[in-house]
Design a protein around this motif. Structure first.
Motif, short mmCIF file in Angstrom:
data_model
loop_
_atom_site.label_atom_id
_atom_site.label_comp_id
_atom_site.label_asym_id
_atom_site.label_seq_id
_atom_site.Cartn_x
_atom_site.Cartn_y
_atom_site.Cartn_z
N SER A 1 10.50 7.25 1.62
CA SER A 1 11.49 7.89 0.78
C SER A 1 12.35 8.88 1.57
N LEU A 2 11.87 9.35 2.74
CA LEU A 2 12.63 10.25 3.61
C LEU A 2 13.68 9.45 4.38
N SER B 1 0.86 -1.19 0.00
CA SER B 1 0.00 0.00 0.00
C SER B 1 0.89 1.23 0.00
N ASN B 2 0.70 2.07 -1.02
CA ASN B 2 1.53 3.26 -1.18
C ASN B 2 0.79 4.51 -0.70
N VAL B 3 1.48 5.30 0.09
CA VAL B 3 0.95 6.58 0.56
C VAL B 3 1.81 7.70 0.00
N THR B 4 1.18 8.64 -0.66
CA THR B 4 1.89 9.80 -1.19
C THR B 4 1.56 11.01 -0.33
N LEU B 5 2.57 11.74 0.10
CA LEU B 5 2.38 12.94 0.91
C LEU B 5 3.10 14.11 0.23
N PRO C 1 7.84 23.36 4.72
CA PRO C 1 8.53 22.42 5.60
C PRO C 1 7.65 22.09 6.81
N LEU C 2 7.82 20.87 7.33
CA LEU C 2 7.03 20.40 8.48
C LEU C 2 7.98 20.12 9.64
N SER C 3 7.59 20.64 10.80
CA SER C 3 8.41 20.40 12.01
C SER C 3 7.92 19.20 12.79
N ALA C 4 6.73 18.70 12.49
CA ALA C 4 6.19 17.51 13.13
C ALA C 4 5.30 16.79 12.13
N LEU C 5 5.34 15.45 12.14
CA LEU C 5 4.53 14.67 11.19
C LEU C 5 4.32 13.26 11.72
N LEU D 1 7.79 11.47 12.86
CA LEU D 1 9.01 12.26 12.73
C LEU D 1 9.64 12.48 14.10
N ARG D 2 10.92 12.22 14.19
CA ARG D 2 11.61 12.39 15.47
C ARG D 2 11.71 13.88 15.83
N PRO D 3 11.73 14.21 17.11
CA PRO D 3 11.86 15.61 17.54
C PRO D 3 13.18 16.23 16.99
N GLY D 4 13.07 17.48 16.58
CA GLY D 4 14.25 18.18 16.07
C GLY D 4 14.50 17.93 14.59
N ARG D 5 13.77 17.00 13.96
CA ARG D 5 13.93 16.75 12.53
C ARG D 5 12.88 17.52 11.73
N THR D 6 13.13 17.69 10.43
CA THR D 6 12.21 18.46 9.59
C THR D 6 11.94 17.71 8.29
N VAL D 7 10.71 17.82 7.85
CA VAL D 7 10.33 17.25 6.54
C VAL D 7 10.35 18.41 5.53
N PRO D 8 11.18 18.31 4.51
CA PRO D 8 11.25 19.42 3.54
C PRO D 8 10.03 19.46 2.64
#
Length: 238
Positions: A162-163, A129-133, A138-142, A185-192
């Protein structure tokens, strides 16, 4: 007695005779009603043509009635047989009911969008099952959560994204009739900003699996601090 004298007496007797009309009518009525006159002998059945006609009529009516009864009986029996036909038992796969996805799922919220589909390389024993986001900021929490409905024989065979792997914690468990994949998402990390993929893999019961009960949700916090939440059901046409 002379012949002339005898003939004369006979003529006198004939002239004095008066027929009894009432008696004659009574005899005729008795004959029509089928009742023999007093002292008379009933004629044999073969000598009564009206009886033969009546008998033939009765026979014809009997044949017609028997035919109608046969047709009616055949129709009734067919209806009874139709009513006695048992429904074919449902196959085990058709009786498995997937839990329903929650209402109110929306695939887009602000800068965030998500969608879920079954990978075309899936087969009758295994699926992905593929999820596209997608995010335009940028996201600071996910947190991305994929729920695969239990339709028989589900068994996780892994997951990926893919991240970068070190940026997320991953868990897989069974809950409420679903096989649940969760990426956080771990604390302190960012999703571009960009398009990212999350995938859950699993074995399932043999056959074409119905994915309409599967769904994905994603909750995010943007760099500005605003929150966003999206969700999508699998099997939705695009």
């Amino acid at each position: 007695m002379k012949d002339e004298e005898l003939a004369g007496r006979l003529r006198e007797a004939a002239g004095a005779h008066s027929p009894d009309r009432a008696r004659m009518l009574a005899r005729i009525e008795r004959g029509m009603a089928g009742e023999p006159a007093a002292g008379a002998v009933r004629p044999p059945r073969a000598a009564r043509p009206w009886l033969r006609v009546a008998g033939a009529t009765v026979a014809v009516c009997g044949v017609l009635a028997a035919g109608a009864l046969a047709v009616t009986s055949a129709g009734d029996d067919g209806g009874a047989r139709a009513g006695r036909v048992a429904a074919a038992p449902a196959s085990p796969s058709s009786t498995a009911k997937a839990p329903a996805a929650p209402g109110g799922l929306r695939p887009e919220d602000g800068p965030l969008w998500t969608g879920g589909v079954v990978d075309p390389h899936s087969n009758p024993y295994w699926a992905q099952s593929n999820v596209t986001l997608r995010t335009t900021e940028p996201l600071s929490a996910l947190t991305v959560e994929l729920r695969v409905a239990e339709t028989g024989g589900l068994d996780s065979t892994g997951s990926w994204r893919s991240l970068p792997e070190p940026d997320f914690t991953v868990s897989v468990n069974e809950s409420g009739g679903y096989l649940v994949y969760r990426w956080t998402l771990r604390p302190g990390r960012t999703v571009p900003a960009g398009t990212h993929t999350f995938a859950g893999q699993y074995n399932h019961a043999e056959g074409d699996r119905d994915a309409t009960g599967d769904y994905v949700t994603a909750h995010a916090v943007r760099a500005s601090g605003a929150e966003a939440a999206v969700g999508d059901r699998f099997g939705r046409s695009r």
